[in-house]
Each structure stands twice: as structure tokens, then as C-alpha cells.
Design an enzyme around this catalytic site. Structure first.
Site, mmCIF file in Angstrom:
data_model
loop_
_atom_site.group_PDB
_atom_site.id
_atom_site.type_symbol
_atom_site.label_atom_id
_atom_site.label_comp_id
_atom_site.label_asym_id
_atom_site.label_seq_id
_atom_site.Cartn_x
_atom_site.Cartn_y
_atom_site.Cartn_z
ATOM 1 N N ASN A 90 -9.181 -13.026 -8.909
ATOM 2 C CA ASN A 90 -7.884 -13.553 -9.349
ATOM 3 C C ASN A 90 -6.698 -12.815 -8.741
ATOM 4 O O ASN A 90 -5.633 -13.404 -8.580
ATOM 5 C CB ASN A 90 -7.815 -13.469 -10.885
ATOM 6 C CG ASN A 90 -6.386 -13.574 -11.385
ATOM 7 O OD1 ASN A 90 -5.820 -14.662 -11.486
ATOM 8 N ND2 ASN A 90 -5.762 -12.433 -11.680
ATOM 9 N N TYR A 155 0.735 -16.942 2.313
ATOM 10 C CA TYR A 155 0.101 -17.184 1.008
ATOM 11 C C TYR A 155 -0.747 -18.470 1.045
ATOM 12 O O TYR A 155 -1.904 -18.489 0.608
ATOM 13 C CB TYR A 155 1.204 -17.295 -0.048
ATOM 14 C CG TYR A 155 0.731 -17.499 -1.463
ATOM 15 C CD1 TYR A 155 0.227 -16.440 -2.216
ATOM 16 C CD2 TYR A 155 0.824 -18.756 -2.068
ATOM 17 C CE1 TYR A 155 -0.187 -16.633 -3.524
ATOM 18 C CE2 TYR A 155 0.420 -18.952 -3.379
ATOM 19 C CZ TYR A 155 -0.083 -17.883 -4.101
ATOM 20 O OH TYR A 155 -0.490 -18.080 -5.406
HETATM 21 P P1 NDP Z 1 0.895 -11.593 -11.272
HETATM 22 O O1 NDP Z 1 1.784 -11.133 -10.192
HETATM 23 O O2 NDP Z 1 1.431 -11.768 -12.642
HETATM 24 O O3 NDP Z 1 -0.391 -10.625 -11.364
HETATM 25 C C1 NDP Z 1 -1.075 -10.265 -10.201
HETATM 26 C C2 NDP Z 1 -2.263 -9.393 -10.554
HETATM 27 O O4 NDP Z 1 -2.906 -8.979 -9.341
HETATM 28 C C3 NDP Z 1 -1.855 -8.147 -11.313
HETATM 29 O O5 NDP Z 1 -2.799 -7.863 -12.298
HETATM 30 C C4 NDP Z 1 -1.872 -7.085 -10.221
HETATM 31 O O6 NDP Z 1 -2.160 -5.827 -10.808
HETATM 32 C C5 NDP Z 1 -3.022 -7.565 -9.340
HETATM 33 N N1 NDP Z 1 -2.923 -7.027 -7.989
HETATM 34 C C6 NDP Z 1 -1.972 -7.289 -7.060
HETATM 35 N N2 NDP Z 1 -2.202 -6.569 -5.957
HETATM 36 C C7 NDP Z 1 -3.310 -5.820 -6.191
HETATM 37 C C8 NDP Z 1 -4.031 -4.861 -5.438
HETATM 38 N N3 NDP Z 1 -3.675 -4.492 -4.204
HETATM 39 N N4 NDP Z 1 -5.119 -4.283 -5.997
HETATM 40 C C9 NDP Z 1 -5.492 -4.611 -7.253
HETATM 41 N N5 NDP Z 1 -4.857 -5.522 -8.009
HETATM 42 C C10 NDP Z 1 -3.780 -6.109 -7.487
HETATM 43 O O7 NDP Z 1 0.232 -12.950 -10.735
HETATM 44 P P2 NDP Z 1 -0.305 -14.239 -11.517
HETATM 45 O O8 NDP Z 1 -1.012 -13.836 -12.747
HETATM 46 O O9 NDP Z 1 0.772 -15.219 -11.569
HETATM 47 O O10 NDP Z 1 -1.364 -14.778 -10.439
HETATM 48 C C11 NDP Z 1 -2.763 -14.557 -10.531
HETATM 49 C C12 NDP Z 1 -3.448 -15.372 -9.454
HETATM 50 O O11 NDP Z 1 -3.118 -16.745 -9.615
HETATM 51 C C13 NDP Z 1 -3.026 -14.991 -8.038
HETATM 52 O O12 NDP Z 1 -4.123 -15.076 -7.174
HETATM 53 C C14 NDP Z 1 -2.012 -16.059 -7.699
HETATM 54 O O13 NDP Z 1 -1.930 -16.266 -6.309
HETATM 55 C C15 NDP Z 1 -2.598 -17.254 -8.417
HETATM 56 N N6 NDP Z 1 -1.627 -18.300 -8.685
HETATM 57 C C16 NDP Z 1 -0.571 -18.082 -9.530
HETATM 58 C C17 NDP Z 1 0.328 -19.094 -9.770
HETATM 59 C C18 NDP Z 1 1.476 -18.952 -10.706
HETATM 60 O O14 NDP Z 1 2.249 -19.907 -10.832
HETATM 61 N N7 NDP Z 1 1.648 -17.865 -11.407
HETATM 62 C C19 NDP Z 1 0.206 -20.393 -9.107
HETATM 63 C C20 NDP Z 1 -0.937 -20.515 -8.254
HETATM 64 C C21 NDP Z 1 -1.806 -19.497 -8.061
HETATM 65 P P3 NDP Z 1 -1.506 -4.423 -10.379
HETATM 66 O O15 NDP Z 1 -0.109 -4.691 -9.925
HETATM 67 O O16 NDP Z 1 -1.623 -3.636 -11.629
HETATM 68 O O17 NDP Z 1 -2.395 -3.914 -9.320
#
Ligand code: NDP
Length: 247
Positions: A90, A155
Site C-alpha cells: 500500500n 506516479y
Molecule cells: P498517505 O500519504 O496518507 O500515506 C502513505 C503511507 O506510505 C504512509 O503510511 C507512509 O508512512 C508510507 N510511506 C511512504 N513512503 C514510504 C517509505 N519510503 N517507506 C515506508 N513507508 C512509506 O497516502 P494514502 O493513504 O492516501 O495512500 C495509500 C496508497 O493508496 C498509496 O499507494 C497511494 O498511491 C494510493 N492511492 C491513494 C489515493 C488517495 O486519494 N488518497 C488515490 C489512489 C491511490 P511513513 O511516512 O511513516 O513512512
């Protein structure tokens, strides 16, 4: 820690947003959930919340942009828990910009976290899942990967590639009871969409047939079903959860 019979689910990007909702849902489904991200504080809080409501969870901090750490993280979970039944890739980032101005670095960074980490984690769970003759790999894609989106060349490329990768893995692993599917969210209310600003969101909502942004729990519902025994005849699919946006 999980008992021998409890199914184990690894959820990346579980510190907030969609990943957090997925972790909570899978815990309430009775899984032992391994919550992975970089931020220790929010992960610890999540694990405490899950345990307080009777669930089972642990957290692992890992920077998924480092491929070596991803493999080690999964191998450690397999060794500690004895199994991984469900993997939800995710975690995702955006580094938006118009193509003419997008740097090589911004392209690579997004591919690295969104796609390469999912590939490496999947490779490392494939063997234990095949041995167990059960596995569910669920990759969180995006409607951007299906429709394209201005400013999101990196992306959209990462999310489109995730579809081809998932279908290929589904064909390889299906005979061993391992399914691989993509859940493709539309606009979901999280930090990722909050940074786009209220004005843009006001413009977006009327274009969505159900006329609202989705909630993280609505993605978690889809993941819950795809991770269950009931979904065993569904593989290589893209389940679009977007209020009808990408129709
Ligand atoms: P957020 O930005 O709210 O959360 C992203 C998560 O990914 C956090 O838990 C962050 O944790 C983690 N993360 C980011 N980079 C790293 C890294 N290098 N290593 C480990 N963990 C990482 O995103 P969303 O919850 O909105 O999105 C979740 C997924 O859903 C993503 O793949 C996104 O592309 C997809 N998505 C979201 C949409 C939306 O409208 N919100 C629409 C379509 C798809 P931390 O920073 O603590 O590492």
C-alpha cells in the site's frame, strides 16, 4: 505475536491514511497484522489501538525506498511469525510535476517506493505462500494508472506498471493457491489528497458519480474481501474503488 494458526498480514504504509484503515480492518478480521512504515510513533499508536480492541498486531519500521531493507523486513517477518498469508503493498508517494520539468530523481523516487518495493516484497513472500498453498497479494494502484493524470507522469507510470506486474505474478502463482490483485482507489480523503487543497477537491467532487471523496475504510473493505478465502477464484484483477470516477 501471532499463534500458529492465525493468519499473518503485512501491510505497508500503515502509519496513516488508507494503510492504517487496512491494518485495522484486517486485525478486526482476525489476522495478526504487521504494520510497516518509516514513522515509529504513529505505528506504535496503531498497534496499541488494535491490541486495545482485542486484535493482534506488531509494527516494523522500514524505509521501503531501500530495496535491501524490504527483502530483509519480509524475511524477518516470515522467520518470526512462521508465515505470511496476506501482503498488502500500500505504501506510496507522489512527486508531482509537469513532464517537461520532472527530474530523473523525482521519477526514480516514485517508481522506487510505489513499484519496486512492491515487487521485492512480493518476491520474498512468494515462496512461503506457495509452500503453504495459500496467499493473497493485494497491490494498491490508482485510477491515475488507468486514466493518466496531468502532473503525474511518474506516479501514473508506477501504478500502471503495477497492473502488468500483478497480472504476470497472478499467472505464475495461481496454480499454488496464491492470488494477486490490484485495488485502484479514486480520490480518498487522506494526507495525500489533503495537500491538493480544498478548492481543487471542490472541483473534483462534482465529477465523481457518487459526488463525494471516498473514505480509507472503503478501500479497506475491498482489501478485506480480496484477502479472504471467499475471493480465491479472483486473480489478476483490478478492483476500482472510485465512486465511478474512472468509468
Ligand atoms: P498517505 O500519504 O496518507 O500515506 C502513505 C503511507 O506510505 C504512509 O503510511 C507512509 O508512512 C508510507 N510511506 C511512504 N513512503 C514510504 C517509505 N519510503 N517507506 C515506508 N513507508 C512509506 O497516502 P494514502 O493513504 O492516501 O495512500 C495509500 C496508497 O493508496 C498509496 O499507494 C497511494 O498511491 C494510493 N492511492 C491513494 C489515493 C488517495 O486519494 N488518497 C488515490 C489512489 C491511490 P511513513 O511516512 O511513516 O513512512
Amino acid at each position: 505475536m501471532s499463534d500458529d494458526t492465525q493468519r499473518v498480514a503485512v501491510v505497508t504504509g500503515a502509519s496513516r491514511g488508507i494503510g492504517k484503515a487496512i491494518a485495522e480492518r484486517l486485525a478486526s478480521d482476525g489476522r495478526h497484522v504487521v504494520c510497516v512504515a518509516r514513522s515509529e510513533g504513529p505505528l506504535t499508536e496503531l498497534v496499541e489501538k488494535i491490541r486495545a480492541s482485542g486484535g493482534s498486531a506488531e509494527c516494523v519500521t522500514c524505509d521501503l525506498s531501500d530495496g535491501g531493507s524490504v527483502g530483509t523486513m519480509i524475511d524477518d517477518v516470515v522467520e518470526r511469525c512462521g508465515r505470511v498469508d496476506v501482503l498488502v503493498n500500500n505504501a506510496g508517494i507522489t512527486k508531482d510535476g509537469l513532464v517537461m520539468r520532472m527530474s530523473d530523481e523525482d521519477f526514480d523516487d516514485v517508481l522506487n517506493v510505489n513499484l519496486r518495493s512492491a515487487f521485492i516484497a512480493s518476491r520474498h513472500v512468494a515462496r512461503p505462500m506457495m509452500r503453504a498453498r495459500f496467499g493473497r497479494i493485494i497491490n494498491i494502484g490508482s485510477v491515475s494508472g488507468l486514466m493518466g493524470n496531468p502532473g503525474q507522469t511518474n506516479y501514473a507510470a508506477s501504478k500502471a506498471a503495477m497492473v502488468g506486474m500483478s497480472k504476470s505474478m497472478a499467472k505464475e502463482l495461481g496454480a499454488k493457491g496464491v492470488t494477486v490483485n490490484v485495488v485502484a482507489p479514486g480520490f480518498i480523503k487522506t494526507d495525500m489528497t489533503d495537500i491538493l487543497g480544498e478548492e481543487l477537491m471542490k472541483e473534483v467532487a462534482p465529477r465523481i458519480p457518487v459526488r463525494r471523496l471516498g473514505q480509507p475504510e472503503e478501500i479497506a473493505n475491498a482489501v478485506s474481501w480480496l484477502s479472504s478465502d471467499e475471493s480465491g477464484y479472483v486473480t489478476g484483477q483490478v478492483l476500482v474503488v472510485d465512486g465511478g470516477l474512472a468509468m
